[in-house]
Design an enzyme around this catalytic site. Structure first.
Site, PDB file in Angstrom:
ATOM      1  N   ASP A 108       0.852  -1.287   0.148  1.00 18.58           N
ATOM      2  CA  ASP A 108      -0.203   0.001  -0.222  1.00 18.58           C
ATOM      3  C   ASP A 108       1.031   1.266   0.052  1.00 18.58           C
ATOM      4  O   ASP A 108       2.164   0.998   0.247  1.00 18.58           O
ATOM      5  CB  ASP A 108      -0.994   0.054   1.171  1.00 18.58           C
ATOM      6  CG  ASP A 108      -2.206   0.867   0.525  1.00 18.58           C
ATOM      7  OD1 ASP A 108      -2.170   1.784  -0.311  1.00 18.58           O
ATOM      8  OD2 ASP A 108      -3.072   0.867   1.462  1.00 18.58           O
TER       9      ASP A 108
HETATM   10  C1  BGC Z   1      -4.830   3.146   0.188  1.00 16.84           C
HETATM   11  C2  BGC Z   1      -5.293   2.101  -0.755  1.00 16.84           C
HETATM   12  C3  BGC Z   1      -5.127   2.713  -2.213  1.00 16.84           C
HETATM   13  C4  BGC Z   1      -3.710   3.633  -2.361  1.00 16.84           C
HETATM   14  C5  BGC Z   1      -3.559   4.378  -3.672  1.00 16.84           C
HETATM   15  C6  BGC Z   1      -3.872   4.013  -0.008  1.00 16.84           C
HETATM   16  O1  BGC Z   1      -3.641   5.031   0.813  1.00 16.84           O
HETATM   17  O2  BGC Z   1      -4.886   2.582   1.320  1.00 16.84           O
HETATM   18  O3  BGC Z   1      -6.595   1.529  -0.813  1.00 16.84           O
HETATM   19  O4  BGC Z   1      -5.348   2.165  -3.287  1.00 16.84           O
HETATM   20  O5  BGC Z   1      -3.556   4.660  -1.318  1.00 16.84           O
HETATM   21  O6  BGC Z   1      -4.244   5.423  -3.926  1.00 16.84           O
END
Ligand code: BGC
Length: 745
Positions: free
Chosen positions: A286
């Site tokens: 993530d």
């Molecule tokens: C979130 C994800 C997301 C990623 C990209 C993160 O902060 O937890 O769910 O896909 O950002 O935007």
């Protein structure tokens, strides 16, 4: 002797040929990947494992960061997020094509509930219990996203969630692993369509692996503390279902599991995902989660974090730059084996080949196709239908709803009535031209009523402040009306990522506004727009009709109009229990029994209960009303016993005894009465949606097999045990009929 007929031979021949063809194609991709890897320098390999966000701000331009551009041209960046649109993705792809090996760039994006057409938030979609409709929503999202240059959707989020304080409950399917698994698989099928390689298919990315939904206290990014049994029994099944449905990728979660951050968690990534589940796709961290292992206190520095994540099986580093800055050195020092890097690169390149990007890196860059997906009427129709199905009727005293289109004067009051973007909710794309295409609730209502109906409007108050200067006007407007529709709730950024709330009441002074309008004595309908279950006891106890309208997206107004005026009879059922108060959280239907269960709601005599609150939620899992009434008969089993190879059929007749045609979701639950570990008081094991005309009766049949009785025992083996079971069928998790049966071994 078995005789093979010519027809069968032909089938056999065909399937054998297809098998070899498929195998050859597969080999070809594998061979191609291997041959590319052989050409790559270590720096280029690490580049494929490096992912950055573009600086796209919804109006362009793509990335002005000169350093990023240089890295793209040097092959040091394999994928990007937040670069959207044919023009922008093409520009970046051109840069990638200037790199030595011309390895195409992969573009990912959070496509959470629609793309150009915004669908209801996933928690609302789940309330439809309509698996084909949910799959179709993702099919449409994929069609629109891929037409805008996107190859990879960072969805579905399949995190089970029992705590409505956690803002991200809006992105998931609620508290149940069975329903959550069905929805997870449907979403994957929807995104990936007929398979990667078709230009309308995008890679699904199942997230957040794993247990992110159990953040302690509902505080986003918080630690998680759960037994492996709970992990396997409740939190992993939707991931497994998504992997079995062919998901191309998974995303790590931010939390730790048993003290090990998911991003560096060997057990989660290597033992379970890549081992037991034989997952061949890509694992992406993530945002920054590789680097965050330092703050977790699990890695000493960026180099240590990169080493731990790579070894654990996290293939791509999103945004932390730990791989970019350290992985080459780590391999040179022998701390990370080249084979670990190669395996990760192989996974990434395989997807790029499967998407067809090596044949044509611009195959998702077609302006005409992109244009054709703007404001697509078929997509809007699907969004409207799914929005209707997502709305939940929580209360309808004296059949106040549906309203007559001929009503003389209707007052429509509240901060959501004319609101535009709040209908979209969190995680919606903000196209510059979007607001003109969103149907407001005011418009939706206006489109329904007769020309003789007088519609009055007052905003009354804002969503989240204490300014009550609009109350007097709102009360005055209500006094002039025959009936009042109020629309209140959470602003679009009050649920979502980093949007945990300790109080989940109606924000601001909206409840006070409702009280003021109610005091006029006029019949009041309240619509609650929100990204999570809220606590609204006064409203629930005093207002005759309540619709939970979530955040419905582009077609919110039309769908709301359809339901208010009876063109659609509501059928949604909540998939998270609605608590009576925050102090009751977590409250979920499939809890375990205790040694001292309360005999009833008021039993407080040294039993497991509160001295100041009932144990039951305000609205239970699976709850939702209809304008009509469904009467359940008794459950009839074809057998009271079964063995592990056998099956039991449970039948029940359901009659529409109300005044409207309508749809019902019939729910099957099972309880294992005695087992080697304590089991939940009830677990969803099946459901069926049936449409019944007024007065009609249908018999619904469920087949129970050993699989429905299995669970993870104390050694984490998935088994069934002989003994007595209860089987329940009903309209929600509380209101059920029950019978017993026995599993023999
Ligand atoms: C979130 C994800 C997301 C990623 C990209 C993160 O902060 O937890 O769910 O896909 O950002 O935007």
């Amino acid at each position: 002797m078995i005789t093979i007929k010519p027809k069968h031979l032909c089938l056999l021949a065909m399937s054998t040929a297809q098998f070899f063809l498929a195998a050859a194609q597969k080999r070809t991709i594998e061979q191609k990947v291997d041959s590319v890897i052989k050409l790559m320098t270590l720096e280029e390999k690490v580049g494929q494992l490096n992912q950055y966000s573009g600086d796209w701000n919804h109006t362009g331009p793509i990335t002005e960061d000169g350093e990023k551009q240089t890295q793209i041209r040097k092959g040091q960046l394999g994928s990007m997020l937040n670069v959207v649109g044919v023009e922008h993705t093409r520009d970046i792809q051109r840069m990638a094509m200037q790199s030595r090996l011309k390895i195409p760039m992969l573009f990912g994006q959070d496509v959470i509930h629609g793309f150009k057409t915004t669908f209801p938030i996933p928690l609302a979609q789940a309330a439809s219990w309509d698996i084909p409709a949910i799959e179709q929503a993702e099919r449409i999202a994929a069609t629109e996203a891929s037409a805008s240059g996107i190859h990879w959707a960072f969805a579905p989020m399949v995190d089970l969630a029992r705590d409505p304080r956690w803002g991200r409950v809006m992105e998931g399917a609620g508290e149940d692993p069975y329903l959550g698994s069905k929805i997870a698989a449907a979403r994957v099928r929807g995104f990936q369509g007929k398979g990667l390689g078709n230009t309308d298919a995008v890679m699904a990315c199942v997230k957040h692996f794993a247990a992110y939904g159990a953040a302690i206290g509902g505080r986003d990014y918080n630690a998680v503390d759960m037994s492996y049994r709970t992990l396997w029994e409740y939190y992993l099944p939707p991931f497994k279902a998504a992997v079995d449905a062919g998901a191309a990728s998974l995303m790590n979660s931010f939390n730790d599991i048993n003290g090990i951050p998911a991003t560096g968690n060997n057990y989660i990534l290597r033992t379970i995902l890549k081992g037991k589940w034989n997952f061949k796709g890509v694992v992406v961290s993530d945002w920054g989660s590789v680097g965050e292992m330092i703050k977790h206190g699990f890695a000493a520095d960026e180099k240590d974090a990169a080493m731990k994540a790579a070894i654990a099986g996290c293939d791509i580093d999103m945004e932390s730059r730990c791989y970019k800055n350290n992985l080459v050195q780590l391999v040179k020092e022998g701390k990370v084996k080249m084979s670990v890097v190669d395996e990760a690169v192989k996974r990434v390149l395989t997807k790029k080949f499967e998407l067809g990007l090596f044949d044509d890196p611009y195959r998702f860059c077609n302006e005409q196709r992109e244009q054709s997906q703007k404001n697509n009427p078929a997509h809007r129709k699907a969004a409207r239908e799914l929005s209707e199905k997502s709305i939940v009727l929580l209360k309808n005293e004296n059949n106040l709803l549906p309203l007559s289109k001929q009503t003389k004067t209707i007052a429509v009051i509240g901060p959501f009535v004319k609101s535009v973007r709040d209908n979209l909710g969190f995680w919606s794309m903000e196209w510059p031209d979007d607001s003109s295409t969103i149907v407001t609730q005011w418009e939706g209502i206006k489109n329904k009523v007769s020309i003789d109906t007088k519609l009055l409007y007052a905003k009354g108050c804002n969503i989240n402040d204490t300014d009550s200067s609009g109350f007097a006007e709102a009360v005055e407007v209500a006094r002039q009306a025959d009936v009042v529709i109020m629309s209140v709730g959470e602003a679009r950024d009050m649920s979502g990522e980093a949007k945990s709330r300790s109080s989940i009441r109606l924000p601001g002074i909206q409840e006070a506004l409702i009280k003021a309008i109610h005091a006029t004595g006029k019949p009041v309908i309240v619509m609650i727009n929100a990204g999570r279950p809220l606590v609204f006891n006064w409203v629930a106890d005093n207002i005759p009709s309540i619709l939970y309208t979530w955040w419905l997206g582009t077609e919110a107004g039309n769908a709301i109009g359809d339901v208010l005026f009876g063109d659609y009879n509501p059928s949604g059922k909540i998939t998270m229990s609605f608590p009576r108060t925050e102090g009751q959280i977590p409250v979920y239907y499939n809890h375990q029994n205790t040694g001292r269960p309360a005999a009833n709601e008021t039993d407080m005599n040294y039993v497991s209960s509160y001295i100041d609150l009932y144990n039951s939620p305000k609205f239970p899992f699976g709850y939702g009303l209809s304008y009509t009434a469904f009467t359940y008969g008794d459950i009839v089993l074809d057998n009271k016993t079964m063995n592990t190879k056998g099956k039991i059929e449970a039948k029940i007749s359901i009659t529409n005894t109300g005044n409207y045609d309508g749809e019902e979701t019939v729910q099957l639950y099972i309880r294992d009465m005695v087992s080697s570990v304590v089991r939940p008081v009830k677990e969803l094991k099946g459901f069926q949606k049936i449409f019944l005309k007024k007065g009609e009766t249908k018999t619904v049949s469920f087949i129970i097999s050993e699989d429905d009785l299995k669970f993870y025992n104390n050694d984490l083996q998935y088994i069934s045990e002989s003994g007595d079971f209860k089987l329940f069928i009903g309209t929600n998790s509380e209101n059920v009929k029950e019978v017993s049966f026995r599993l023999l071994k």
